[in-house]
Design an enzyme around this catalytic site. Structure first.
Site, mmCIF file in Angstrom:
data_model
loop_
_atom_site.group_PDB
_atom_site.id
_atom_site.type_symbol
_atom_site.label_atom_id
_atom_site.label_comp_id
_atom_site.label_asym_id
_atom_site.label_seq_id
_atom_site.Cartn_x
_atom_site.Cartn_y
_atom_site.Cartn_z
ATOM 1 N N GLU A 16 0.838 -1.206 0.000
ATOM 2 C CA GLU A 16 0.000 0.000 0.000
ATOM 3 C C GLU A 16 0.869 1.250 0.000
ATOM 4 O O GLU A 16 2.065 1.204 0.292
ATOM 5 C CB GLU A 16 -0.908 0.028 1.244
ATOM 6 C CG GLU A 16 -2.274 -0.598 1.068
ATOM 7 C CD GLU A 16 -3.216 0.250 0.218
ATOM 8 O OE1 GLU A 16 -2.781 1.288 -0.352
ATOM 9 O OE2 GLU A 16 -4.392 -0.106 0.118
ATOM 10 N N ASP A 211 -9.594 2.038 -4.814
ATOM 11 C CA ASP A 211 -8.571 2.039 -3.764
ATOM 12 C C ASP A 211 -7.684 3.265 -3.980
ATOM 13 O O ASP A 211 -8.188 4.345 -4.252
ATOM 14 C CB ASP A 211 -7.802 0.715 -3.789
ATOM 15 C CG ASP A 211 -7.237 0.329 -2.420
ATOM 16 O OD1 ASP A 211 -6.704 1.209 -1.724
ATOM 17 O OD2 ASP A 211 -7.313 -0.853 -2.053
#
Length: 304
Positions: A16, A211
């Site tokens: 991430e 996302d």
């Protein structure tokens, strides 16, 4: 033009928060469930990592402090000193702590705005694989002195975050809204206002959720489509879906432009088992080149 896809970093559990450092020509990112921060230096071919004390949401360099970073761990924003080597990170200071009234929440996504203010979001606890306590998150602005203010509440999963200064816009995704928001953005104050949905997934027949995302110099958004194996290119001015790029992992988590000319898109993915194992190369970080665009830069955090 068909983009070229390369795997550049080996798999982690939940990659991430990619951030390209123009000063170092290196990519920083985290693996949330591995509790690790990562540095990948393409020219040297090196990949360093260091363990943190909990679920790790982001790592962003601090302006004017070489080897110092703002790192999100659980609900805290920490100042960390790290030389990029294996196991060498040291916590220097706690900058801020958020969501004190909901201790089971955690930080999720964050970026510095063009003035170095830290925009950081939270999310509710995952109580079963892929199931989250909803409407418990918030979006915060963290000032250089560590003071904070809430910009939004009742957020499911805070994600995305990018700015178009020329058009005075801030883009943001609450993932379980299945859409992307546009806000009016005041660069002088950091204030955001007048939210509007500018891209709704169901209107384009898209599965999964939005996302992380980034923006190119033409003002188009590049969005990770989690649970759908895609990177999306979106024109936020008219809501058009300009392109879909297939990725070799179901769980595409985020992206950032990098490389010497900011023409490569660096994409993080995950291999979280939510009832179905995710086969290789899930969890790897990839490079997409030959996209024919130039990306916007990643901004450093400014702290007192």
């Amino acid at each position: 033009m068909t983009p070229k896809l390369e795997m550049v970093v080996e798999a982690v559990t939940l990659g991430e928060g990619p951030h390209w450092s123009r000063e170092e020509q290196a990519l920083y990112f985290v693996s949330t469930y591995d509790h690790t921060i990562h540095r990948y230096h393409p020219a040297a071919g090196t990949h360093g990592r260091s363990k943190m004390s909990g679920r790790t949401a982001f790592i962003i360099p601090i302006e004017g402090r070489p080897h110092h970073f703002a790192v999100g761990v659980e609900r805290q924003i920490l100042e960390v000193e790290w030389d990029g080597g294996d196991g060498t990170a040291v916590i220097v200071n706690t900058v801020a702590e958020v969501d004190g009234d909901i201790p089971t929440n955690r930080l999720n996504d964050a970026k510095a705005d063009p003035r170095g203010r830290l925009f950081v979001g939270t999310m509710g606890e995952e109580y079963a694989p892929g199931k989250f306590h909803l409407s418990r998150g918030s979006l915060y602005l963290i000032n250089s002195d560590g003071s904070q203010r809430k910009l939004e509440t009742n957020i499911h999963i805070s994600n995305g975050l990018c700015w178009d200064v020329r058009n005075k816009a801030f883009y943001y995704a609450d993932s379980f809204e299945y859409a992307i928001r546009r806000y009016d953005y005041d660069i002088e104050t950091g204030n955001i206002a007048n939210p509007k949905l500018i891209f709704v997934f169901k209107d384009h027949g898209l599965e999964g959720i939005p996302d992380g995302m980034t923006i190119d110099t033409e003002g188009n958004l590049w969005v990770a489509n989690f649970d759908n194996s895609l990177i999306l290119k979106i024109d936020p001015h008219n809501g058009a879906l300009l392109d879909k790029i297939k990725m070799p992992a179901l769980q595409v988590t985020s992206c950032a432009f990098g490389g010497p000319a900011l023409r490569d898109l660096l994409v993080t993915t995950a291999r979280v088992d939510r009832g179905a194992p995710q086969p290789p190369p899930a969890g790897c970080t990839f490079k997409l080149s030959g996209l024919g665009v130039k990306g916007g830069e990643s901004f450093n955090v400014r702290l007192d």
